[in-house]
Design a protein around this motif. Structure first.
Motif, PDB file in Angstrom:
ATOM      1  N   VAL A   1       0.821  -1.204   0.000  1.00  0.00           N
ATOM      2  CA  VAL A   1       0.000   0.000   0.000  1.00  0.00           C
ATOM      3  C   VAL A   1       0.859   1.259   0.000  1.00  0.00           C
ATOM      4  CG1 VAL A   1      -0.193   0.231   2.499  1.00  0.00           C
ATOM      5  CG2 VAL A   1      -2.067   0.995   1.061  1.00  0.00           C
ATOM      6  N   LEU A   2       2.149   1.139   0.398  1.00  0.00           N
ATOM      7  CA  LEU A   2       3.061   2.286   0.423  1.00  0.00           C
ATOM      8  C   LEU A   2       3.946   2.366  -0.817  1.00  0.00           C
ATOM      9  CD1 LEU A   2       4.241   2.010   4.158  1.00  0.00           C
ATOM     10  CD2 LEU A   2       2.564   3.613   3.212  1.00  0.00           C
ATOM     11  N   ASP A   3       3.738   1.458  -1.777  1.00  0.00           N
ATOM     12  CA  ASP A   3       4.593   1.444  -2.969  1.00  0.00           C
ATOM     13  C   ASP A   3       4.474   2.734  -3.777  1.00  0.00           C
ATOM     14  OD1 ASP A   3       5.292  -1.101  -2.265  1.00  0.00           O
ATOM     15  OD2 ASP A   3       4.297  -2.096  -3.950  1.00  0.00           O
ATOM     16  N   ARG A   4       3.294   3.241  -3.878  1.00  0.00           N
ATOM     17  CA  ARG A   4       3.027   4.358  -4.797  1.00  0.00           C
ATOM     18  C   ARG A   4       3.688   5.641  -4.316  1.00  0.00           C
ATOM     19  NH1 ARG A   4      -2.938   5.672  -7.283  1.00  0.00           N
ATOM     20  NH2 ARG A   4      -2.322   7.364  -8.696  1.00  0.00           N
ATOM     21  N   PRO A   5       4.560   6.246  -5.146  1.00  0.00           N
ATOM     22  CA  PRO A   5       5.181   7.528  -4.761  1.00  0.00           C
ATOM     23  C   PRO A   5       4.117   8.567  -4.422  1.00  0.00           C
ATOM     24  CG  PRO A   5       6.274   6.617  -6.683  1.00  0.00           C
ATOM     25  CD  PRO A   5       5.055   5.761  -6.443  1.00  0.00           C
ATOM     26  N   GLY A   6       4.389   9.336  -3.384  1.00  0.00           N
ATOM     27  CA  GLY A   6       3.433  10.340  -2.934  1.00  0.00           C
ATOM     28  C   GLY A   6       2.554   9.859  -1.806  1.00  0.00           C
ATOM     29  N   THR A   7       2.473   8.548  -1.591  1.00  0.00           N
ATOM     30  CA  THR A   7       1.707   8.023  -0.465  1.00  0.00           C
ATOM     31  C   THR A   7       2.473   8.267   0.826  1.00  0.00           C
ATOM     32  OG1 THR A   7       0.719   6.302  -1.839  1.00  0.00           O
ATOM     33  CG2 THR A   7       0.650   5.967   0.537  1.00  0.00           C
ATOM     34  N   VAL A   8       1.783   8.718   1.856  1.00  0.00           N
ATOM     35  CA  VAL A   8       2.406   9.020   3.142  1.00  0.00           C
ATOM     36  C   VAL A   8       1.792   8.140   4.213  1.00  0.00           C
ATOM     37  CG1 VAL A   8       2.960  11.404   2.489  1.00  0.00           C
ATOM     38  CG2 VAL A   8       0.758  10.888   3.579  1.00  0.00           C
ATOM     39  N   LEU A   9       2.397   8.156   5.393  1.00  0.00           N
ATOM     40  CA  LEU A   9       1.927   7.322   6.499  1.00  0.00           C
ATOM     41  C   LEU A   9       1.626   8.206   7.702  1.00  0.00           C
ATOM     42  CD1 LEU A   9       1.431   4.393   7.394  1.00  0.00           C
ATOM     43  CD2 LEU A   9       3.808   4.327   8.186  1.00  0.00           C
ATOM     44  N   ALA A  10       0.392   8.126   8.200  1.00  0.00           N
ATOM     45  CA  ALA A  10      -0.031   8.887   9.377  1.00  0.00           C
ATOM     46  C   ALA A  10      -0.628   7.910  10.367  1.00  0.00           C
ATOM     47  CB  ALA A  10      -1.053   9.958   8.991  1.00  0.00           C
ATOM     48  N   GLY A  11       0.078   7.696  11.498  1.00  0.00           N
ATOM     49  CA  GLY A  11      -0.350   6.650  12.404  1.00  0.00           C
ATOM     50  C   GLY A  11      -0.233   5.321  11.675  1.00  0.00           C
ATOM     51  N   GLY A  12      -1.304   4.560  11.622  1.00  0.00           N
ATOM     52  CA  GLY A  12      -1.290   3.300  10.885  1.00  0.00           C
ATOM     53  C   GLY A  12      -2.003   3.377   9.563  1.00  0.00           C
ATOM     54  N   THR A  13      -2.229   4.587   9.056  1.00  0.00           N
ATOM     55  CA  THR A  13      -2.985   4.774   7.822  1.00  0.00           C
ATOM     56  C   THR A  13      -2.103   5.306   6.713  1.00  0.00           C
ATOM     57  OG1 THR A  13      -4.983   5.279   9.108  1.00  0.00           O
ATOM     58  CG2 THR A  13      -4.987   5.897   6.788  1.00  0.00           C
ATOM     59  N   ALA A  14      -2.136   4.626   5.570  1.00  0.00           N
ATOM     60  CA  ALA A  14      -1.455   5.109   4.373  1.00  0.00           C
ATOM     61  C   ALA A  14      -2.417   6.032   3.632  1.00  0.00           C
ATOM     62  CB  ALA A  14      -1.050   3.941   3.479  1.00  0.00           C
ATOM     63  N   VAL A  15      -1.983   7.240   3.358  1.00  0.00           N
ATOM     64  CA  VAL A  15      -2.836   8.236   2.721  1.00  0.00           C
ATOM     65  C   VAL A  15      -2.211   8.645   1.399  1.00  0.00           C
ATOM     66  CG1 VAL A  15      -3.953  10.481   2.943  1.00  0.00           C
ATOM     67  CG2 VAL A  15      -3.597   9.067   4.975  1.00  0.00           C
ATOM     68  N   GLY A  16      -2.994   8.584   0.350  1.00  0.00           N
ATOM     69  CA  GLY A  16      -2.504   8.988  -0.962  1.00  0.00           C
ATOM     70  C   GLY A  16      -3.661   9.453  -1.822  1.00  0.00           C
ATOM     71  N   ILE A  17      -3.324   9.864  -3.036  1.00  0.00           N
ATOM     72  CA  ILE A  17      -4.335  10.322  -3.983  1.00  0.00           C
ATOM     73  C   ILE A  17      -4.602   9.193  -4.975  1.00  0.00           C
ATOM     74  CG2 ILE A  17      -4.957  12.078  -5.668  1.00  0.00           C
ATOM     75  CD1 ILE A  17      -4.598  13.087  -2.767  1.00  0.00           C
ATOM     76  N   MET A  18      -5.851   8.735  -5.040  1.00  0.00           N
ATOM     77  CA  MET A  18      -6.271   7.680  -5.954  1.00  0.00           C
ATOM     78  C   MET A  18      -7.486   8.169  -6.735  1.00  0.00           C
ATOM     79  SD  MET A  18      -5.933   4.287  -3.548  1.00  0.00           S
ATOM     80  CE  MET A  18      -6.347   3.225  -4.933  1.00  0.00           C
ATOM     81  N   ASP A  19      -7.427   8.029  -8.064  1.00  0.00           N
ATOM     82  CA  ASP A  19      -8.523   8.502  -8.919  1.00  0.00           C
ATOM     83  C   ASP A  19      -8.830   9.969  -8.648  1.00  0.00           C
ATOM     84  OD1 ASP A  19      -8.798   5.859  -9.927  1.00  0.00           O
ATOM     85  OD2 ASP A  19     -10.082   5.337  -8.222  1.00  0.00           O
ATOM     86  N   GLY A  20      -7.776  10.739  -8.275  1.00  0.00           N
ATOM     87  CA  GLY A  20      -7.925  12.175  -8.099  1.00  0.00           C
ATOM     88  C   GLY A  20      -8.455  12.618  -6.762  1.00  0.00           C
ATOM     89  N   VAL A  21      -8.692  11.671  -5.808  1.00  0.00           N
ATOM     90  CA  VAL A  21      -9.241  12.064  -4.511  1.00  0.00           C
ATOM     91  C   VAL A  21      -8.402  11.446  -3.400  1.00  0.00           C
ATOM     92  CG1 VAL A  21     -11.568  12.258  -5.449  1.00  0.00           C
ATOM     93  CG2 VAL A  21     -10.847  10.115  -4.384  1.00  0.00           C
ATOM     94  N   PRO A  22      -8.377  12.059  -2.202  1.00  0.00           N
ATOM     95  CA  PRO A  22      -7.621  11.492  -1.077  1.00  0.00           C
ATOM     96  C   PRO A  22      -8.281  10.213  -0.561  1.00  0.00           C
ATOM     97  CG  PRO A  22      -8.107  13.831  -0.738  1.00  0.00           C
ATOM     98  CD  PRO A  22      -8.951  13.377  -1.865  1.00  0.00           C
ATOM     99  N   VAL A  23      -7.436   9.215  -0.300  1.00  0.00           N
ATOM    100  CA  VAL A  23      -7.915   7.925   0.182  1.00  0.00           C
ATOM    101  C   VAL A  23      -7.020   7.476   1.337  1.00  0.00           C
ATOM    102  CG1 VAL A  23      -8.327   5.491  -0.386  1.00  0.00           C
ATOM    103  CG2 VAL A  23      -8.813   7.273  -2.081  1.00  0.00           C
ATOM    104  N   GLY A  24      -7.621   6.951   2.388  1.00  0.00           N
ATOM    105  CA  GLY A  24      -6.879   6.395   3.507  1.00  0.00           C
ATOM    106  C   GLY A  24      -7.050   4.889   3.565  1.00  0.00           C
ATOM    107  N   ARG A  25      -5.920   4.159   3.663  1.00  0.00           N
ATOM    108  CA  ARG A  25      -5.975   2.695   3.705  1.00  0.00           C
ATOM    109  C   ARG A  25      -5.138   2.172   4.869  1.00  0.00           C
ATOM    110  NH1 ARG A  25      -3.932   1.260  -2.147  1.00  0.00           N
ATOM    111  NH2 ARG A  25      -2.755   3.178  -1.744  1.00  0.00           N
ATOM    112  N   GLU A  26      -5.572   1.066   5.426  1.00  0.00           N
ATOM    113  CA  GLU A  26      -4.835   0.442   6.517  1.00  0.00           C
ATOM    114  C   GLU A  26      -3.477   0.006   5.994  1.00  0.00           C
ATOM    115  OE1 GLU A  26      -3.624  -2.573   7.865  1.00  0.00           O
ATOM    116  OE2 GLU A  26      -3.387  -1.499   9.776  1.00  0.00           O
ATOM    117  N   ALA A  27      -2.412   0.414   6.689  1.00  0.00           N
ATOM    118  CA  ALA A  27      -1.071   0.236   6.148  1.00  0.00           C
ATOM    119  C   ALA A  27      -0.663  -1.223   6.014  1.00  0.00           C
ATOM    120  CB  ALA A  27      -0.060   0.994   7.008  1.00  0.00           C
ATOM    121  N   ARG A  28      -1.089  -2.065   6.911  1.00  0.00           N
ATOM    122  CA  ARG A  28      -0.653  -3.465   6.887  1.00  0.00           C
ATOM    123  C   ARG A  28      -1.437  -4.317   5.898  1.00  0.00           C
ATOM    124  NH1 ARG A  28       3.085  -4.916  10.374  1.00  0.00           N
ATOM    125  NH2 ARG A  28       3.586  -3.490  12.105  1.00  0.00           N
TER     126      ARG A  28
END
Length: 417
Positions: free
Chosen positions: A290-317
């Motif tokens: 989930v962290l492979d994509r450049p620009g994705t960041v990690l906040a707590g246990g959530t990977a946050v990035g832009i997907m399909d033009g909108v912000p998305v939060g995903r469980e990091a593990r």
């Protein structure tokens, strides 16, 4: 009737000598190595609780310390002002200056501000009083520090200066041309020194579990080494699959200055430049696609990035989607904290959301006075609910001088979120 010729010569020689001594004394006073410490004369301020919104417009980048002070970097000086939410920069609360050394980096933990100088000296300042807490010798920086006039690179992203938690203490690690040196944050006492080969070993961050992360390419094939921050012992050497000599490592989930990182993104290998994300723990890193994509960041246990033009939060593990903000199309991630994600909309509204749920914590226009919002974001920094960002003139020209590069003479905004 005049003086005898010989006596005139003696008097002339004495006068010349006196002038030379006076000039030498003046030159020494001006050029001799020196430091000037100007401690605080007022009491330590209380921590304010400002409402969400822009609280200050500043000419230089602030480091928010203990939620009470703003600390700044100049070429040969570190200084603080207060209160943290004052609209403009104020008269220094305290100041520390050295000559002829130049300030290379600044980090802060709790109420201790640690400065690193071009001659390798570490000087810690007690933020509450402005008095020098300790001095400790360190290695000379490998590269000369270059920073634009805001000083953001010096206070928000110091190169070769890290702080790591380690067994109930904090350890300051400084990297230079020929060595890594660690000292105790409490008193500056040296804990260990490790000799390194200049140019082939780079310290990239520290982990939340008390390890210093560096990339070692001295043997030709790059490896990531994890060194115990207390002892300096390398406990784990690890190489991502397909890694060659050109390994690039980006720490994720860190505090300011790449401190307390919880993940990495690696790029490099034998013809394979695909990025790979990894979660950090006590042993070897664990793959986190989930962290492979450049620009994705990690906040707590959530990977946050832009997907399909909108912000998305995903469980990091697991990669499981936790939230999606379709109403924030076109937004970008500006900065993150363990409990906050700061997003900037195309209209330069600052939207802060909870990383676990995506719920909005605050939203407001990121502007001050009549400046407007026709600017592009530069370097950004967030801590303790405060966010600071450089504003750049559009179109952004990285090669332009500072007057053209920055949006105004006070290009840094500080906001409470």
């Amino acid at each position: 009737m005049g003086f005898p010729k010989g006596r005139r010569r003696l008097m002339l020689a004495a006068a010349v000598l006196l002038v030379a001594v006076a000039v030498a004394a003046t030159v020494y006073r001006v050029l001799a190595p020196a430091e000037v410490s100007t401690p605080a004369t007022d009491g330590y301020p209380t921590a304010p609780a400002p409402a969400p919104g822009v609280v200050a417009r500043l000419p230089v980048a602030p480091l928010v310390v203990d939620g009470r002070l703003r600390v700044y970097a100049a070429q040969r000086q570190v200084y603080a002002d207060r209160p943290v939410d004052h609209r403009h920069r104020t008269t220094p609360y305290w100041s520390y200056r050295r000559w002829p050394a130049e300030l290379d980096g600044v980090v802060a933990t709790g109420t201790t501000v640690v400065t690193r100088w071009s001659d390798g000296l570490l000087v810690a300042v007690d933020a509450r009083t402005g008095r020098v807490a300790w001095r400790s010798e360190g290695p000379t920086p490998e590269r000369e520090r270059t920073a634009r006039r805001t000083g953001a690179a010096t206070v928000w992203d110091p190169d070769g200066l890290l702080v790591s938690p380690a067994g109930g203490r904090s350890v300051v690690v400084t990297a230079g041309e020929d060595s890594l040196v660690a000292v105790d944050l409490a008193d500056g006492r040296r804990l260990w020194r490790a000799d390194v080969d200049g140019g082939c070993r780079d310290a990239v961050g520290s982990t939340a579990t008390g390890r210093v992360v560096s990339v070692d390419s001295c043997a030709g094939t790059a490896e990531v080494e994890f060194r115990d921050a207390t002892t300096g012992t390398v406990g784990t050497r690890w190489r991502p699959p397909g890694t060659g000599a050109g390994l690039l490592v980006t720490p994720l989930g860190c505090g300011t200055g790449r401190v307390g990182c919880t993940a990495l993104r690696t790029v490099g290998g034998s013809g394979d430049d695909a990025a790979q994300g990894w979660l950090l723990g006590a042993g070897e890193p664990v793959a986190a696609p989930v962290l492979d994509r450049p620009g994705t960041v990690l906040a707590g246990g959530t990977a946050v990035g832009i997907m399909d033009g909108v912000p998305v939060g995903r469980e990091a593990r697991t990669g499981t989607e936790r939230w999606r903000r379709g109403d924030l199309g076109g937004a970008r991630v500006l900065a993150v904290e363990p409990d906050r994600v700061h997003l900037l909309t195309p209209a330069n509204d600052l939207v802060t959301v909870d990383p676990a749920s995506g719920a909005q914590r605050s939203r407001f226009a990121l502007t001050a006075g009549s400046d407007g919002t026709s600017w592009a974001p530069g370097a950004a920094y967030a801590v303790d609910g405060y966010l600071a960002v450089e504003r750049l003139r559009v179109p952004v020209d990285p090669e332009a001088d500072d007057q053209r590069y920055f949006f105004t003479s006070e290009p840094v905004l500080l906001a409470a979120t």
